[in-house]
Design an enzyme around this catalytic site. Structure first.
Site, PDB file in Angstrom:
ATOM      1  N   GLU A 244     106.765  28.894  53.157  1.00  0.00           N
ATOM      2  CA  GLU A 244     105.787  28.210  53.994  1.00  0.00           C
ATOM      3  C   GLU A 244     106.303  26.815  54.343  1.00  0.00           C
ATOM      4  OE1 GLU A 244     101.094  26.852  53.492  1.00  0.00           O
ATOM      5  OE2 GLU A 244     102.424  26.946  51.748  1.00  0.00           O
TER       6      GLU A 244
ATOM      7  N   LYS B 245      98.017  32.838  58.763  1.00  0.00           N
ATOM      8  CA  LYS B 245      97.251  32.707  57.519  1.00  0.00           C
ATOM      9  C   LYS B 245      95.766  32.911  57.775  1.00  0.00           C
ATOM     10  CE  LYS B 245      96.806  29.536  53.560  1.00  0.00           C
ATOM     11  NZ  LYS B 245      97.221  28.204  53.030  1.00  0.00           N
TER      12      LYS B 245
ATOM     13  N   CYS C   9     100.723  30.966  50.448  1.00  0.00           N
ATOM     14  CA  CYS C   9     100.258  29.973  49.479  1.00  0.00           C
ATOM     15  C   CYS C   9      99.048  30.477  48.689  1.00  0.00           C
ATOM     16  CB  CYS C   9      99.986  28.648  50.176  1.00  0.00           C
ATOM     17  SG  CYS C   9      99.891  27.232  49.045  1.00  0.00           S
TER      18      CYS C   9
END
Length: 533
Positions: free
Chosen positions: A289, A352, A403
């Site tokens: 990321e 995301k 994440c």
């Protein structure tokens, strides 16, 4: 004669209560110690057997107390757990976000403490129900905390403390909720054996024997379940590139060209090793990321640098990028496949789905600004994606999450339901520390076992590494360093019982928690009627 004593004279089935709750001077330090025990069960400490001890401590402290006292003791446990567990959140943003988040999370354990106090009549009446009641209450508390507010914050779930535990195998059967339930059941077993002497001549050995058998059964099942999923066999070679950042902290973003260059240069260096025959050519390269916080779809120079790396290595690169749009003042946190000789493949792009509130977007910004001006560090709100992170890289179908998304059951499961053969977690730990990174890797280990998939975590600064379907970690990197690791991984196409069951284990356990609360309400009402009569 206490109320419980009066109840027992009219209802012989009730186990005689020889006394009330623990004295407050004892219960308070027990509740605090319970939070400390839970804390050190998590990475970076990793003393996982203390998780059931912490559960037992809170159960004992709150038992037979008034609801307000139970809530207060639960809150103490929560503060002792979450304040140090989440200390990495204050490294670069100041104390206020850390304090507010820790207190919010502790509030859920306050609810658990009140619920534990409420169900006291149930476990007083059926003492061996204590483990099961404790287990379902913990699952219910986590189900609530995982979803509220703003989509929840599942960090610190009991299941994530068991990455090196024999209880991890339960994830293969029912995912993170079942592992949490089993850990809490173990804690309930401990408090059953410890809570005062049982009546009768066998009051010494019976609870000890029962607790020992129960704990051995939990561990035995965890060790016996077959990890992995059917349909495996084909393997691919994958490279993780951890390019590192010039400086840790929130200003890593200001160094975005340097961060991108780090990942390009590390990949080009790997390509040189491949050309020399020192390293086999990977079938796929994974960048973390934020490896390109310059939008490579709009910035030609950034796109050219990524193409340079992909062409050099001769393999597709999964790039973690920040993309502008779709609206003005909006951005996306994405994983995009970059193919050698062709560039970005816009058909294989994952956005995301769960941006982090107050970090990637600011809910109720005008109100939040009155609490802290720090919210204005988030200049543009990240927009949530709408489709699971299933990325077809050719050599393998990837299940990509970014994440914190690895903490959410449904986001990972959706990728496996969509055909993912290898789980990928792209993350950026440059604003945190090694404790946060290791806590995140523990979640990856659970997901690998839960879905019977090999998995990997690729971080800008560490910890990166590969995880086998049985939860074992290989080639883990150091923190705040550049590293490239290459490994052959086996792909899987099958589905574990946990994958097939989906949400049902959690729903069933939450339903049992509600039932336990309802039964406690009936018993309390009956006790009031008897006392009044």
């Amino acid at each position: 004669m206490t109320t419980l004593d009066r109840d027992e004279t009219r209802t012989p089935m009730v186990v005689r209560a020889t006394s009330g709750p623990l004295p407050l001077r004892v219960a308070v330090p027990v509740a605090v110690a319970a939070g400390v025990a839970l804390l050190v069960a998590f990475p970076p400490y990793g003393w996982w057997p203390l998780a059931p001890v912490g559960v037992a401590g809170l159960a004992a402290a709150a038992h037979r107390r008034r609801l307000r006292a139970g809530a207060g003791l639960g809150f103490l446990t929560g503060v002792a757990l979450f304040a140090p567990l989440l200390a990495w959140t204050n490294l670069h943003t100041g104390l206020l976000p850390w304090v507010l988040l820790s207190l919010l999370q502790a509030g859920y354990l306050a609810v658990l403490g009140a619920a534990t106090a409420w169900v006291s009549p149930v476990v007083d009446r059926w003492r061996w129900a204590w483990p099961a009641v404790t287990g379902v209450l913990w699952v219910g508390q986590e189900a609530l905390r995982d979803r509220t507010p703003f989509g929840g914050f599942p960090w610190g779930r009991l299941a994530f403390s068991q990455d090196a535990s024999p209880l991890l195998g339960w994830a293969w059967l029912g995912g993170a909720p079942l592992v949490t339930g089993v850990v809490a059941v173990a804690g309930g077993l401990l408090v059953v054996g410890w809570w005062r002497r049982w009546p009768g001549p066998d009051g010494v050995w019976r609870p000890v024997a029962g607790v020992a058998v129960g704990l051995l059964l939990l561990v035995g099942v965890g060790l016996a379940v077959p990890t992995g999923a059917p349909g495996g066999g084909r393997s691919v070679r994958v490279a993780i590139v951890q390019g590192n950042v010039p400086r840790l902290g929130l200003d890593f973003n200001a160094q975005r060209q340097a961060v991108l260059n780090n990942h390009v240069d590390a990949t080009v260096t790997l390509a040189g090793q491949v050309a020399s025959g020192a390293v086999p050519r990977p079938d796929l390269v994974v960048w973390p990321e934020n490896s390109s916080d310059i939008d490579p779809l709009r910035n030609a120079a950034a796109g050219a640098r990524i193409s340079e790396a992909a062409d050099a290595i001769g393999a597709p690169i999964l790039v973690g990028a920040v993309l502008a749009g779709p609206g003005a003042g909006e951005v996306r946190n994405a994983g995009i496949l970059w193919r050698p000789g062709a560039g970005p493949d816009l058909t294989q792009l994952y956005t995301k789905r769960h941006p982090v509130p107050f970090a990637e977007y600011v809910p109720m910004r005008s109100l939040a600004r009155k609490v802290s001006s720090q919210v204005d560090r988030v200049r543009a709100d990240f927009v949530a994606g709408t489709t699971p992170g299933v990325v077809d890289a050719g050599a393998a179908v990837l299940g990509d999450v970014i994440c914190f998304e690895v903490a959410y059951d449904g986001l990972v499961r959706d990728t496996v339901d969509g055909g993912a053969q290898l789980l990928v977690v792209q993350t950026n730990n440059a604003t945190f520390d090694v404790a946060e990174a290791r806590q995140q890797l523990a979640m990856v280990r659970l997901r690998a076992v839960e879905h019977g998939r090999a998995a990997l975590m690729a971080s800008t600064v560490g910890v990166s590494g590969f995880v086998a379907p049985d939860g074992r970690v290989s080639d883990a990197t150091g923190f705040n360093t550049r590293a490239v690791v290459v490994r052959q991984v086996t792909l899987s196409d099958g589905r574990t019982p946990a994958t097939r069951a989906g949400r049902w284990p959690e729903l069933a356990l939450v339903g049992l928690a509600v039932a336990a609360l309802a039964v406690a309400g009936v018993l309390r009402r009956r006790r009031e009627v008897i006392a009044a009569g």
